[in-house]
Design a protein around this motif. Structure first.
Motif, mmCIF file in Angstrom:
data_model
loop_
_atom_site.group_PDB
_atom_site.id
_atom_site.type_symbol
_atom_site.label_atom_id
_atom_site.label_comp_id
_atom_site.label_asym_id
_atom_site.label_seq_id
_atom_site.Cartn_x
_atom_site.Cartn_y
_atom_site.Cartn_z
ATOM 1 N N ILE A 170 11.318 0.853 5.207
ATOM 2 C CA ILE A 170 9.910 0.470 5.029
ATOM 3 C C ILE A 170 9.701 -0.296 3.727
ATOM 4 C CG2 ILE A 170 7.522 1.285 4.967
ATOM 5 C CD1 ILE A 170 9.009 1.847 7.595
ATOM 6 N N PHE A 208 3.328 -0.229 9.936
ATOM 7 C CA PHE A 208 4.296 -1.011 9.172
ATOM 8 C C PHE A 208 4.183 -2.473 9.579
ATOM 9 C CE2 PHE A 208 6.564 3.196 9.755
ATOM 10 C CZ PHE A 208 5.986 3.726 8.622
ATOM 11 N N ARG A 218 3.874 6.856 2.555
ATOM 12 C CA ARG A 218 3.389 8.170 2.983
ATOM 13 C C ARG A 218 3.467 8.307 4.493
ATOM 14 N NH1 ARG A 218 -1.793 9.908 -0.656
ATOM 15 N NH2 ARG A 218 -0.537 10.548 -2.441
ATOM 16 N N ALA A 219 3.064 7.225 5.182
ATOM 17 C CA ALA A 219 3.110 7.268 6.645
ATOM 18 C C ALA A 219 4.544 7.510 7.102
ATOM 19 C CB ALA A 219 2.574 5.968 7.219
ATOM 20 N N ALA A 220 5.481 6.789 6.476
ATOM 21 C CA ALA A 220 6.880 6.947 6.880
ATOM 22 C C ALA A 220 7.353 8.372 6.649
ATOM 23 C CB ALA A 220 7.754 5.959 6.105
ATOM 24 N N ARG A 221 6.957 8.939 5.500
ATOM 25 C CA ARG A 221 7.365 10.319 5.200
ATOM 26 C C ARG A 221 6.755 11.282 6.213
ATOM 27 N NH1 ARG A 221 10.819 12.168 1.938
ATOM 28 N NH2 ARG A 221 9.603 13.293 0.387
ATOM 29 N N SER A 222 5.478 11.068 6.518
ATOM 30 C CA SER A 222 4.832 11.991 7.454
ATOM 31 C C SER A 222 5.426 11.862 8.849
ATOM 32 C CB SER A 222 3.324 11.748 7.497
ATOM 33 O OG SER A 222 3.025 10.651 8.336
ATOM 34 N N LEU A 223 6.024 10.693 9.130
ATOM 35 C CA LEU A 223 6.638 10.515 10.442
ATOM 36 C C LEU A 223 8.047 11.095 10.491
ATOM 37 C CD1 LEU A 223 5.402 6.902 11.189
ATOM 38 C CD2 LEU A 223 4.668 8.995 12.294
ATOM 39 N N PHE A 230 5.760 11.805 18.486
ATOM 40 C CA PHE A 230 6.846 12.781 18.310
ATOM 41 C C PHE A 230 6.365 14.209 18.565
ATOM 42 C CE2 PHE A 230 4.964 11.919 14.218
ATOM 43 C CZ PHE A 230 4.904 13.149 13.562
ATOM 44 N N LEU A 275 9.549 -4.618 2.964
ATOM 45 C CA LEU A 275 8.251 -5.161 2.567
ATOM 46 C C LEU A 275 8.335 -5.932 1.248
ATOM 47 C CD1 LEU A 275 5.847 -2.231 3.507
ATOM 48 C CD2 LEU A 275 6.105 -4.424 4.644
ATOM 49 N N PHE A 311 -3.801 7.443 9.022
ATOM 50 C CA PHE A 311 -4.340 7.088 7.713
ATOM 51 C C PHE A 311 -5.587 6.242 7.841
ATOM 52 C CE2 PHE A 311 -0.064 8.305 6.978
ATOM 53 C CZ PHE A 311 -0.035 8.844 5.708
ATOM 54 N N ASN A 333 0.836 -1.196 0.000
ATOM 55 C CA ASN A 333 0.000 0.000 0.000
ATOM 56 C C ASN A 333 0.876 1.254 0.000
ATOM 57 O OD1 ASN A 333 -1.851 2.027 0.664
ATOM 58 N ND2 ASN A 333 -3.147 0.528 1.697
ATOM 59 N N PHE A 349 1.854 15.632 0.418
ATOM 60 C CA PHE A 349 1.877 14.565 -0.593
ATOM 61 C C PHE A 349 1.337 15.042 -1.927
ATOM 62 C CE2 PHE A 349 1.353 12.067 3.428
ATOM 63 C CZ PHE A 349 2.689 11.743 3.505
ATOM 64 N N HIS A 378 5.915 -5.089 9.068
ATOM 65 C CA HIS A 378 7.099 -5.881 9.408
ATOM 66 C C HIS A 378 7.728 -5.429 10.723
ATOM 67 C CE1 HIS A 378 8.386 -2.337 7.278
ATOM 68 N NE2 HIS A 378 9.623 -2.524 7.656
ATOM 69 N N PHE A 417 9.910 4.374 15.233
ATOM 70 C CA PHE A 417 10.384 4.841 13.922
ATOM 71 C C PHE A 417 10.481 6.369 13.816
ATOM 72 C CE2 PHE A 417 9.652 5.954 9.470
ATOM 73 C CZ PHE A 417 10.691 5.259 8.868
ATOM 74 N N SER A 422 0.323 3.934 1.141
ATOM 75 C CA SER A 422 0.212 4.715 2.374
ATOM 76 C C SER A 422 1.309 4.371 3.381
ATOM 77 C CB SER A 422 -1.171 4.545 3.002
ATOM 78 O OG SER A 422 -1.333 3.248 3.496
ATOM 79 N N TYR A 423 1.973 3.203 3.218
ATOM 80 C CA TYR A 423 3.095 2.911 4.109
ATOM 81 C C TYR A 423 4.212 3.940 3.906
ATOM 82 C CZ TYR A 423 1.022 -1.659 5.007
ATOM 83 O OH TYR A 423 0.186 -2.661 5.373
#
Lengths: 433, 367
Positions: free
Chosen positions: A348, B95, A332-337, B158, A352, B89, A327, B60, B97, B106, A329-330
């Motif tokens: 990420i 994640f 995107r989620a990482a970027r937003s974090l 965070f 995967l 979301f 997906n 985005f 994994h 993270f 969104s993984y």
């Protein structure tokens, strides 16, 4: 009643009951486990009937030949079946016994009998596998003893050829006198039994197989790495491009599948040979002189290049099928974090894709370990793999036992690899598409 | 143009437009100021541009035109990972994994935070959503509601000043959804963070938000607190989108300040308050909430016009009764009344007169 006080027992008795052994029963008292088996028996029988044709096909055309091949790798009665008396003598006398007159007589009788029924060639061939250059010794002796020898046999035999007195020859004959033998496996690992029956390495100039095994695995690893490096971006593009463009790209990826292997390989010859397209361009650009044309084919480079091309789809397709399910969104989620795009990829996205990468790598590696035609065409001598040696034993030297032993080792190596993969990654993480 | 900043415009959309294909605008001239600590919901049907706005804020998507400011700073060219905005979301995007703890770790790791502080914060964030015991689980081992909590904890761990939520409760069942609405709201109040929440569920929007921006067709149709939005919709779209609504068509007969007299299609006259109409003779749609319709003469204002109605159907809904009436040739007029002891029983075919307070009937633009 104690049973009725227990709430769980109450539920059980509602559905059926407990028999004496304490296991569950159905409403009419039949043990539940048996009722379950009975009720699903029909469905299972039907399922079995459906797979039966394929099962039989696999048994006949796959399991059976592999079993025979494995058997052949440890079994060769070329000597023992045709030299019965000497075989008996070897059995009765332990290793290290000097051949006595009975042994010489057995040898002479066996040679005579074998010469008369024309199996002396088979015996010679089997001996030749064990000790090079002995075939002619047997065939020529066969011609001479056809009419029988007079005792003392030792002197008579030595008169035919003094090599018959060689202890190494007798040791070799003892080795091949047993139909079941490990000698092909030993030979496949560049080992042999010496006169005392100890396992030693063969002479340095005869060591070929271990080197070939190593080369096969090293080249396969390089090819796997190359298909990964080239295939990963393509798979990613395929998974993320809009459908129309990705379909076009997919066709380009699959094109090698639809083209004859010979055509593809020949195309590489056209491109890579010394008077070929790439060398011409390099010379034309002035990067190399006309006399310094690169040797890119009929060596390991040729094998690597052509096999990478041939096997690329096997890396791309599993990767693609896994990437498509990731997906977006993984990321995107990482970027937003707060992760940069590189961190997002490394921590990420890439992890995967591992199931697909594992499947693709395993597939490419196993395929290239056993690949035959491409190295045969473009590998020259330095690009030959173990499979070419197996083919050589199958078609030219006709030493099928040797071919079988090499194949079995290859099979074992692949199984070990599979096992290691299962331990490291887990086979249920494998995703072929 | 001066750039307003400070607490009232922590987030600013300034004439923002967005087009994907260069032909049509998905977001048409968006101007929106979100105050610090506010819970603002973007509500609208799918395709109304609300998610695009959220994605532009998260970084985005890039705005085709206009400026987006965060705390007075233009963030148009700031990549998502430098915006410091927490995001939850729709599908949680945990994640798969990594364990729950690693998921929370993270954002702290990529910020280069030391191990002991990370541990502290993860423990605190997990306790905040009552998930402390699940630290070593994988997301796949959690239920939807638990995943939702982890996603929330990860977006907050965070300490972002702004948290975006993109239909975060869409995948949960009704009961859990209502419970999570309450928890998110409580967290928002406790932490004092600014939340921009996207949903197409009006009930969710009404219960959680400080203010709701109703989106349709790439524009904000109305921006108001929940009660104002429900009781005083400013146009027919908002009136129809939020809650149940009766719409009667007619023309303006008389206009006196904010009082309007409307002649319906069948000639009957009703009183209404004028909202976005300008002149006599203009067509209009009068909006009345079903629960503000009265049928007992003593509850109707004395001087108000009443309408003839025929009961077509009565639906028993437990706490309330829902009557479908024929009013002014409209067969879908709905009236809701409380199911109290001794409530008048209505039966299909019964004729009655209905009325309402003129403030509850709002004369809006025609649809």
């Amino acid at each position: 009643m104690v049973k009725a006080l227990d709430p769980h027992a109450a539920i059980v008795t509602e559905a059926g009951g407990l028999d004496q052994g304490g296991s569950l029963t159905t409403a009419d008292g039949e043990p539940l486990a048996r009722a379950l088996v009975r009720s699903s028996r029909r469905a299972r029988r039907r399922a079995l009937l459906l797979v039966l044709p394929l099962l039989l096909f696999i048994v006949v055309t796959f399991i059976n030949p592999i079993g025979q091949m494995l058997h052949r790798s440890v079994f060769n009665d070329g000597f023992s079946a045709n030299m019965p008396e000497l075989t008996v003598w070897f059995k009765e006398h332990p290793r290290g016994t000097q051949p006595d007159e009975a042994a010489w007589q057995a040898l002479a009788n066996d040679l005579q009998a074998a010469a008369q029924v024309r199996t002396i060639g088979v015996v010679g061939t089997r001996m030749n596998y064990e000790m090079a250059g002995t075939r002619s010794l047997f065939t020529s002796a066969g011609r001479k003893v056809r009419d029988g020898l007079q005792p003392p046999y030792r002197e008579a035999m030595l008169e035919i050829d003094s090599k018959w007195g060689d202890p190494a020859l007798w040791s070799a004959m003892r080795n091949v006198s047993s139909a079941y033998t490990t000698s092909f496996y030993l030979a496949a690992l560049d080992l042999k039994r010496d006169e005392n029956g100890d396992i030693v390495r063969v002479a340095p100039e005869q060591r070929v197989y271990v080197m070939l095994f190593i080369r096969t695995f090293v080249l396969s690893a390089i090819i796997t790495a190359m298909t990964f490096l080239l295939g990963f971006p393509i798979a990613h593009l395929l998974a993320t491009l809009p459908l129309r463009k990705s379909n076009l790209l997919m066709i380009l990826v699959l094109l090698p599948f639809w083209t004859s292997l010979l055509v593809r390989t020949s195309a590489w010859i056209v491109l890579l040979q010394q008077q070929g397209v790439i060398n011409d361009i390099l010379v034309w650009l002035g990067l190399i002189g006309n006399g310094q044309r690169l040797q890119m084919i009929y060596n390991q480079t040729g094998t690597i290049v052509a096999m990478t091309h041939v096997l690329l789809p096997f890396m791309v397709l599993p990767l693609y099928s896994v990437m498509r399910t990731i997906n977006p969104s993984y990321a995107r989620a990482a970027r937003s974090l707060g992760a940069t795009s590189w961190t997002t990829f490394r921590r990420i996205y890439f992890p995967l894709t591992l199931p697909g990468l594992g499947a693709g790598a395993l597939l490419v590696f196993i395929l290239s370990v056993g690949y035959y035609i491409t190295p045969a065409l473009v590998g020259g001598s330095s690009g030959q793999l173990i499979s070419n040696m197996i083919a050589m034993h199958m078609t030219q030297s006709l030493n099928w036992s040797m071919a079988a032993a090499l194949s079995a080792l290859l099979l074992a190596a692949v199984l070990i690899l599979y096992w290691v993969y299962d331990r490291l990654v887990g086979i249920d993480n494998l995703k072929l598409g | 143009m001066t750039v307003p900043s400070g607490n009232d415009s922590f987030v600013m959309f300034d004439h923002v437009q967005k087009s994907y294909d260069g032909q049509t605008l998905v977001v048409k001239d968006l101007n929106l100021a979100i105050a610090k600590g506010e819970f603002l919901t973007m509500l609208g049907p799918s395709g109304s541009g609300k998610t695009t706005c959220l994605m532009m804020l998260a970084g985005f998507e890039t705005a085709t035109h206009g400026e987006i400011r965060l705390d007075g700073r233009n963030i148009n060219d700031v990549p998502p990972h430098k915006r410091g905005i927490g995001m939850v979301f729709q599908n949680y995007a945990l994640f798969p994994h990594m364990t729950v703890g690693e998921n929370l770790s993270f954002p702290l790791e990529v910020r280069g935070m030391g191990k002991s502080e990370r541990e502290d914060r993860i423990t605190r964030a997990l306790d905040m959503v009552q998930m402390g015991k699940f630290r070593n689980r994988r997301p796949a081992q959690l239920s939807g509601g638990q995943q939702q909590r982890i996603a929330l904890a990860r977006a907050l761990v965070f300490d972002p000043k702004l948290v975006l939520m993109d239909e975060p409760l869409g995948a949960l069942d009704k009961q859990l959804r209502e419970h999570m609405q309450f928890e998110i709201k409580a967290l928002h109040e406790r932490l004092g963070i600014t939340v921009v929440y996207v949903t197409h569920d009006q009930g969710e929007a009404l219960t959680m938000s400080d203010r709701i921006a109703v989106f349709n067709d790439g524009r904000i149709q109305q921006l108001a607190p929940p009660a104002a939005l429900y009781e005083r919709p400013e146009n027919s779209f908002v009136a129809g989108f939020i809650g149940e609504n009766n719409a009667l068509r007619g023309t303006i007969e008389k206009l006196e300040g904010d009082k309007a007299l409307v002649r319906l299609a069948n000639g009957e006259l009703i009183d209404a308050s004028a909202v976005n109409i300008r002149e006599v003779g203009q067509p209009t749609t009068v909006s009345i909430r079903p629960e503000r319709v009265e049928f007992k003469p003593d509850l109707m204002p004395a001087d108000a016009h009443t309408l003839e109605a025929e009961v077509l159907d009565v639906i028993y809904m437990g706490d309330i009764l829902r009557a479908v009436l024929r009013v002014a040739d409209d067969d879908e007029f709905v009236m809701k009344y409380r199911n109290t002891l001794g409530q008048t029983k209505l039966t299909p075919g019964q004729k009655l007169r209905i009325g309402w307070h003129p403030l509850d009937a709002r004369a809006l633009d025609p649809v």
